[in-house]
Scaffold this motif. Structure first.
Motif, PDB file in Angstrom:
ATOM      1  N   ASN A 219      -8.293  36.347 -61.882  1.00 26.77           N
ATOM      2  CA  ASN A 219      -7.724  37.661 -62.166  1.00 26.77           C
ATOM      3  C   ASN A 219      -8.167  38.693 -61.137  1.00 26.77           C
ATOM      4  O   ASN A 219      -7.381  39.537 -60.695  1.00 26.77           O
ATOM      5  CB  ASN A 219      -8.127  38.117 -63.571  1.00 26.77           C
ATOM      6  N   VAL A 223      -4.401  36.806 -59.301  1.00 31.13           N
ATOM      7  CA  VAL A 223      -3.567  35.730 -59.854  1.00 31.13           C
ATOM      8  C   VAL A 223      -3.082  36.173 -61.228  1.00 31.13           C
ATOM      9  O   VAL A 223      -3.850  36.216 -62.194  1.00 31.13           O
ATOM     10  CB  VAL A 223      -4.344  34.401 -59.960  1.00 31.13           C
ATOM     11  N   GLU A 224      -1.808  36.508 -61.321  1.00 31.72           N
ATOM     12  CA  GLU A 224      -1.245  37.052 -62.558  1.00 31.72           C
ATOM     13  C   GLU A 224      -0.404  35.995 -63.265  1.00 31.72           C
ATOM     14  O   GLU A 224       0.817  35.938 -63.143  1.00 31.72           O
ATOM     15  CB  GLU A 224      -0.419  38.305 -62.253  1.00 31.72           C
ATOM     16  N   VAL A 225      -1.082  35.160 -64.005  1.00 37.06           N
ATOM     17  CA  VAL A 225      -0.439  34.119 -64.822  1.00 37.06           C
ATOM     18  C   VAL A 225      -1.045  34.235 -66.211  1.00 37.06           C
ATOM     19  O   VAL A 225      -2.195  34.669 -66.364  1.00 37.06           O
ATOM     20  CB  VAL A 225      -0.682  32.710 -64.230  1.00 37.06           C
ATOM     21  N   ASP A 226      -0.282  33.861 -67.233  1.00 34.81           N
ATOM     22  CA  ASP A 226      -0.767  34.033 -68.600  1.00 34.81           C
ATOM     23  C   ASP A 226      -2.067  33.268 -68.849  1.00 34.81           C
ATOM     24  O   ASP A 226      -2.337  32.239 -68.216  1.00 34.81           O
ATOM     25  CB  ASP A 226       0.306  33.589 -69.607  1.00 34.81           C
ATOM     26  N   THR A 229      -2.067  29.307 -69.759  1.00 37.05           N
ATOM     27  CA  THR A 229      -1.753  28.415 -68.635  1.00 37.05           C
ATOM     28  C   THR A 229      -2.940  28.306 -67.681  1.00 37.05           C
ATOM     29  O   THR A 229      -3.305  27.204 -67.255  1.00 37.05           O
ATOM     30  CB  THR A 229      -0.520  28.931 -67.866  1.00 37.05           C
ATOM     31  N   LEU A 230      -3.549  29.435 -67.344  1.00 37.16           N
ATOM     32  CA  LEU A 230      -4.694  29.404 -66.435  1.00 37.16           C
ATOM     33  C   LEU A 230      -5.853  28.598 -67.012  1.00 37.16           C
ATOM     34  O   LEU A 230      -6.486  27.807 -66.306  1.00 37.16           O
ATOM     35  CB  LEU A 230      -5.163  30.828 -66.123  1.00 37.16           C
ATOM     36  N   ILE A 266       1.285  26.522 -59.467  1.00 41.47           N
ATOM     37  CA  ILE A 266       1.685  27.887 -59.831  1.00 41.47           C
ATOM     38  C   ILE A 266       1.636  28.796 -58.595  1.00 41.47           C
ATOM     39  O   ILE A 266       1.535  30.009 -58.709  1.00 41.47           O
ATOM     40  CB  ILE A 266       0.812  28.458 -60.972  1.00 41.47           C
ATOM     41  N   VAL A 268      -0.561  29.448 -56.152  1.00 44.40           N
ATOM     42  CA  VAL A 268      -1.710  30.294 -55.822  1.00 44.40           C
ATOM     43  C   VAL A 268      -2.146  29.990 -54.397  1.00 44.40           C
ATOM     44  O   VAL A 268      -2.260  28.815 -54.014  1.00 44.40           O
ATOM     45  CB  VAL A 268      -2.882  30.054 -56.795  1.00 44.40           C
TER      46      VAL A 268
END
Length: 314
Positions: A219, A223-226, A229-230, A266, A268
Motif C-alpha cells: 500500500n 499498489v491499489e488492489v483490494d 486479493t493482496l 496483478i 505490480v
C-alpha cells in the motif's frame, strides 16, 4: 568463533545491501527516499510490526523452553536473536538449532534442539495452512499455466510424500543424527497441550503480523488492489517461498523472485516488489541480526562442569 560468526553475518548483510545484482544500492536508496525516509509515520509502523513479530517469537521460545526450565523474557530475547545471527549463513537456519542448544547444559541440548524443531514446525504448519488457502484462490482466479511435465512432477512428489508417511513406521526405530524417531515422537506427545496450543497461537500471530507488514508496504508503494486479493497473494508467496531451500541471507532473493512471479498477475512493477522484499529482509533479518551480534560477543559457554551439583557432592 564468536568473532567469525559476527564477521560473517555483517559481511553477508553488507554484500546484500551494497553488491546487489537484482537491484543496485542506488536504486534501492532512491526508492526509500521517495517513499520512506521522510515518512516518519510509516517508519514507526514498520518498526512496530518488526518489534511485535520478534516479540511473539521470543514469547514462543520462552513458552517452549518452560518444558525444561523457566527462563526470563530477557534470556529468551538473547537466545532468539543470538541464534538468528549465528544461523544467518547456514542452510534453512539450521545453525539456530546448535546456537540455542549451547545456552544450556550438555544433557539438555538434545531436548532444546527438539523444542526448536517444534517451534519451526509450528510456524511452517501455519504457513502451510494459510498458504493452501491462498494458493487455491490464486489458481482459481488467475490464469496460471502449469506445463504437463511440471504437473507430473508435483504428482510424483505428493505420491512420494504419502508413501513416506505410511511407510515411515517401518523405520521408526532408526537413529537419525543422534535422535531416535520413536523418542522424538514420544517427546512431542509428552508436551503439555497448553504449551502446544500457545506455540501454535504465537505462530499464527507472527504470521498475521509479518504478512500484514508486507501488505502495508504494498500500500505504501502505491499498489491499489483490494485487501482480500493482496492477502491471498501474500499467503501464496510465503507458501511457495517456504518450500525452496535457501540461506537466510538470501531470503530476500527467494521471496523476491517468488513475489515478482505471483504479483505479476496483478501487474505490480518488479522494482516495487524487489524493494519491498529487500525491506522485509532488512527489518526482520538484518536489524535483528545486528542486535543479536551483541549477544554472540557476550555469550558464555555452558558446560557440564557449570551445572549445579547436589548437596554433598563436589
Amino acid at each position: 568463533m564468536k568473532s567469525s560468526i559476527i564477521a560473517g553475518a555483517f559481511y553477508f548483510i553488507y554484500q546484500k545491501m551494497v553488491h546487489n545484482d537484482v537491484m543496485p544500492l542506488s536504486d534501492f536508496i532512491i526508492q526509500l527516499e521517495q517513499k520512506l525516509f521522510t515518512n516518519y509515520k510509516a517508519l514507526a509502523i514498520l518498526f512496530t510490526l518488526t518489534f511485535f513479530n520478534w516479540f511473539f517469537e521470543i514469547l514462543k521460545w520462552k513458552n517452549l523452553v518452560s518444558n525444561i526450565k523457566k527462563i526470563s523474557l530477557l534470556e529468551s530475547f538473547k537466545q532468539s536473536l543470538g541464534s538468528l545471527t549465528a544461523s544467518l549463513f547456514t542452510p534453512n537456519r539450521i545453525g539456530e538449532y546448535g546456537a540455542k542448544a549451547f545456552y544450556y547444559y550438555k544433557d539438555q541440548r538434545k531436548k532444546i534442539m527438539l523444542l526448536n524443531l517444534v517451534s519451526n514446525v509450528s510456524q511452517m504448519t501455519i504457513t502451510l495452512a494459510f498458504g493452501v488457502w491462498g494458493l487455491l484462490y490464486f489458481l482459481l482466479n488467475f490464469n496460471v499455466e502449469l506445463p504437463l511435465f511440471r504437473m507430473r512432477r508435483l504428482i510424483y512428489i505428493f505420491a512420494l510424500l504419502i508413501a513416506s508417511f505410511f511407510g515411515g513406521r517401518v523405520f521408526i526405530s532408526k537413529k537419525i543424527r543422534g535422535f531416535y524417531l520413536d523418542k522424538i515422537i514420544k517427546f512431542i506427545k509428552n508436551l503439555s497441550g497448553k504449551i502446544v496450543f500457545t506455540t501454535l497461537l504465537f505462530s499464527i500471530i507472527r504470521y498475521v503480523i509479518f504478512s500484514h507488514q508486507f501488505f502495508y508496504l504494498l500500500n505504501l508503494f502505491g499498489v491499489e488492489v483490494d485487501y482480500y486479493t493482496l492477502m491471498m497473494l501474500i499467503f501464496t508467496m510465503y507458501l511457495l517461498a517456504s518450500v525452496i531451500p535457501s540461506l537466510p541471507m538470501f531470503d530476500w532473493l527467494i521471496k523476491g523472485s517468488v513475489a515478482v512471479f505471483v504479483f505479476s498477475f496483478i501487474q505490480v512493477n518488479e522494482m516495487i516488489i524487489v524493494t519491498i522484499s529487500s525491506l522485509m529482509w532488512l527489518f526482520n533479518f538484518a536489524i535483528p541480526s545486528i542486535i543479536g551480534s551483541y549477544f554472540i560477543m557476550n555469550f558464555k559457554y555452558i558446560g557440564v562442569q557449570n551445572k549445579p551439583t547436589k548437596k554433598g557432592r563436589s
